[in-house]
Structure formats: C-alpha cells, structure tokens
Design a protein around this motif. Structure first.
Motif, short mmCIF file in Angstrom:
data_model
loop_
_atom_site.label_atom_id
_atom_site.label_comp_id
_atom_site.label_asym_id
_atom_site.label_seq_id
_atom_site.Cartn_x
_atom_site.Cartn_y
_atom_site.Cartn_z
N GLY A 74 5.40 9.88 -1.51
CA GLY A 74 6.49 9.44 -2.38
C GLY A 74 6.48 7.96 -2.69
O GLY A 74 7.38 7.48 -3.40
N GLN A 75 5.52 7.22 -2.19
CA GLN A 75 5.43 5.78 -2.44
C GLN A 75 4.22 5.49 -3.33
O GLN A 75 3.15 6.05 -3.12
N THR A 76 4.42 4.61 -4.31
CA THR A 76 3.34 4.24 -5.23
C THR A 76 3.01 2.77 -5.04
O THR A 76 3.89 1.92 -4.97
N GLY A 77 1.71 2.48 -4.94
CA GLY A 77 1.30 1.09 -4.79
C GLY A 77 -0.20 0.95 -4.68
O GLY A 77 -0.95 1.94 -4.79
N ILE A 78 -0.64 -0.28 -4.46
CA ILE A 78 -2.06 -0.58 -4.31
C ILE A 78 -2.39 -0.61 -2.82
O ILE A 78 -1.69 -1.25 -2.04
N VAL A 79 -3.43 0.10 -2.44
CA VAL A 79 -3.82 0.18 -1.03
C VAL A 79 -4.33 -1.18 -0.57
O VAL A 79 -5.29 -1.71 -1.11
N GLN A 80 -3.67 -1.74 0.45
CA GLN A 80 -4.09 -3.00 1.02
C GLN A 80 -4.89 -2.82 2.31
O GLN A 80 -5.77 -3.61 2.63
N LYS A 81 -4.57 -1.74 3.03
CA LYS A 81 -5.22 -1.53 4.32
C LYS A 81 -5.08 -0.07 4.73
O LYS A 81 -4.03 0.53 4.53
N VAL A 82 -6.15 0.48 5.28
CA VAL A 82 -6.11 1.79 5.92
C VAL A 82 -6.44 1.57 7.38
O VAL A 82 -7.59 1.32 7.73
N GLY A 83 -5.41 1.60 8.23
CA GLY A 83 -5.59 1.31 9.64
C GLY A 83 -5.63 2.56 10.49
O GLY A 83 -5.62 3.69 9.99
N ILE A 84 -5.63 2.34 11.80
CA ILE A 84 -5.68 3.46 12.72
C ILE A 84 -4.39 4.27 12.65
O ILE A 84 -4.42 5.50 12.70
N ARG A 85 -3.26 3.58 12.50
CA ARG A 85 -1.98 4.28 12.49
C ARG A 85 -1.29 4.28 11.13
O ARG A 85 -0.59 5.23 10.80
N PHE A 86 -1.45 3.21 10.37
CA PHE A 86 -0.71 3.08 9.12
C PHE A 86 -1.64 2.81 7.94
O PHE A 86 -2.68 2.16 8.09
N THR A 87 -1.22 3.31 6.79
CA THR A 87 -1.82 2.91 5.51
C THR A 87 -0.81 2.00 4.83
O THR A 87 0.37 2.36 4.70
N VAL A 88 -1.25 0.81 4.41
CA VAL A 88 -0.34 -0.20 3.87
C VAL A 88 -0.53 -0.29 2.35
O VAL A 88 -1.65 -0.47 1.88
N LEU A 89 0.58 -0.15 1.62
CA LEU A 89 0.58 -0.28 0.16
C LEU A 89 1.40 -1.50 -0.24
O LEU A 89 2.32 -1.91 0.47
#
Length: 288
Positions: A128-143
């Motif tokens: 449900g969140q739209t954005g540009i992927v900044q990081k794909v980590g072990i626990r979180f994906t950051v947009l």
C-alpha cells in the motif's frame, strides 16, 4: 579462595576490550562508507541489482562484525568462543521459534532480491506504499515517497509488488479543439499557460515538466490538443480536479459550448525501451 587478578592484567584486558570496540566501530564505518561508494559508482548505477546486493551485503557484514566483536569481548571475561557460539546457536534457535516474523523478514528480503521483484532505485508500490526503493535490508525495505519521507516496510508484509519501469505514470490530457483557427490558437495559448501554472503549483507530484505534444486528429475528423504529464503513481488528483476544472472554465470564456467531457484524462504506464538481437546498443523505443 581464588586469587585476585593483578591490577596490571585487569588494565590490559580493559585496554583490549576498548581496542576491540573502537576497532569494530571504525571497521563498521569503513564498510558502510565503502558500500555507499559502490552504490554510487558507475557500475552500480548501470546495474541496479548491484546496488541492491551491495545494500544487503553491507547489512550482513555489519551484523557479523558486531557478532564477532561480542564474542571477543566475552573471551576477555573468561568465556570461551566455543561456549559463546554454542549458546548463540541455542538462543538463536529459541528466538527463531519465538520470533517467526524475524525469520520471515529475512527469507522474504532474500526472495525479493534474487527474484528480481525490485531493485534499489525502482519506483514501486509495496504493502500500500508507493515510493522509490532506497534499501532492501535483512528486515526492512526502505522507500522514499513523493513527500520525501522514508517509509520502512517489514519484509514479511510484502505480498504484492507493483513496479513502474520508467519510474512514473504517464497522464495524458486530450483537449478538444473547437471553432476556427483563431479560436484554436486562443485555446492552445490558454492551455499552455494553465499547464505551466500546474507544474509550478504541484512540483511534488510532477516528476518532469509537462509537455504539449501538439494537435492530433482522429479518423472521424475530431481535432484535439494533447498534453503529457509524468506523475507519481496514485497522485492524479490535482490533474483530475484542479487542472481539468481550470481548463474547462477557462475555455468556456472562449466558447460557451465547452463542456467537461471535452477534456479527457487517461493514465498509462510507459514501458522501457527494449533492445532486440542484432540491433545497436541504442534502444528501440516502444509506442509513445
């Protein structure tokens, strides 16, 4: 009674512990700095997968360094590394059973990376969140969303991924042209000024300046003016409301018969150019 350790020996252990802590801290900073340089390099910019794998690799290396550092510090307190690793394995197993969400985060994060679902720099819609992927980590994906805010999404909540290949949604406004050449010129001038004002008013949702593509005519002879916007996904409200309403009201001053249905707004996802076998390195553009 066990004899106390000599004071010089205690001081030496404290120095070793501080050296381990300081050394690991410096190594962590070095690894993160190196990861940032790799992600900003030309190779990483060309291959988005490299940025994603680099981001995950940095997270794993930092975790491993802290884990080893804790073991070395405990060794200075007389706890053997074998006992530390054994206890860590048992505790990890217990935590794994009690924290299945953590395991799901890790597994899903690896799946996202190696299944090519998304890479760092992609425009996506996740959970449900739209954005540009900044990081794909072990626990979180950051947009990073259109407001510039960072959104942390637990990997286990990723069930569907919508990827926008070009990094935007294309909104096309077709405006009917009525009357003689004088009226048509007046309509074009009005639309041009409204388009420029819209970009000035909503720079946050318009990724690039809008373009007026020119006049088009259908097979039935109807003529219209086409305007192309490149916007953040899901942010077409200002165009459907403010832009369209302002165009209709303004053109009614030129021709009172102008109505809402004469301004049509549609959306489509623009595809990336593709390279065909045997062609040059330049891409062949698909339908614009």
């Amino acid at each position: 009674m066990r004899p106390l350790l000599p004071q010089s020996h205690v001081v030496l252990r404290i120095i070793v512990i501080l050296a381990i802590a300081g050394g690991v801290h410096l190594l962590v900073r070095l690894v993160r700095r190196l990861g940032q340089r790799v992600m900003a390099s030309r190779v990483s910019t060309t291959f988005s997968k490299a940025r994603t794998v680099t981001s995950l690799s940095v997270s794993i290396v930092v975790f491993a360094m802290y884990f080893i550092a804790v073991g070395l510090v405990l060794k200075e307190f007389g706890i053997s590394l074998t006992a530390y690793l054994a206890s860590a394995s048992i505790i990890g197993l217990a935590v794994g059973f009690g924290s299945q969400g953590l395991v799901q985060d890790v597994v899903t994060g690896l799946t996202v990376i190696f299944s090519d679902l998304c890479d760092v720099g992609d425009m996506v819609e996740i959970a449900g969140q739209t954005g540009i992927v900044q990081k794909v980590g072990i626990r979180f994906t950051v947009l990073t969303n259109f407001m510039g805010a960072e959104v942390f999404i637990p990997n286990r909540t990723i069930t569907n991924v919508v990827r926008y290949e070009r990094g935007y949604v294309r909104a096309i406004a077709d405006i009917n042209l009525l009357g003689d050449s004088v009226k048509v010129k007046q309509i074009e001038d009005r639309v041009r000024s409204i388009v420029e004002a819209t970009y000035e008013q909503f720079p946050g949702i318009l990724i690039t300046p809008p373009t007026i593509e020119g006049r088009f005519k259908t097979s039935s002879g109807k003529e219209f003016l086409r305007v192309k916007f490149r916007i953040w996904p899901g942010q077409g409200g200002p165009l459907e409301g403010g832009f369209k309403r302002e165009v209709v009201e303004s053109l009614k001053e030129i021709d009172s018969s102008y109505s809402d249905w004469m301004v049509v707004l549609t959306y489509e996802v623009e595809k990336k150019p593709v390279s065909l076998p045997g062609t040059s390195k330049h891409s062949i553009k698909l339908k614009q």
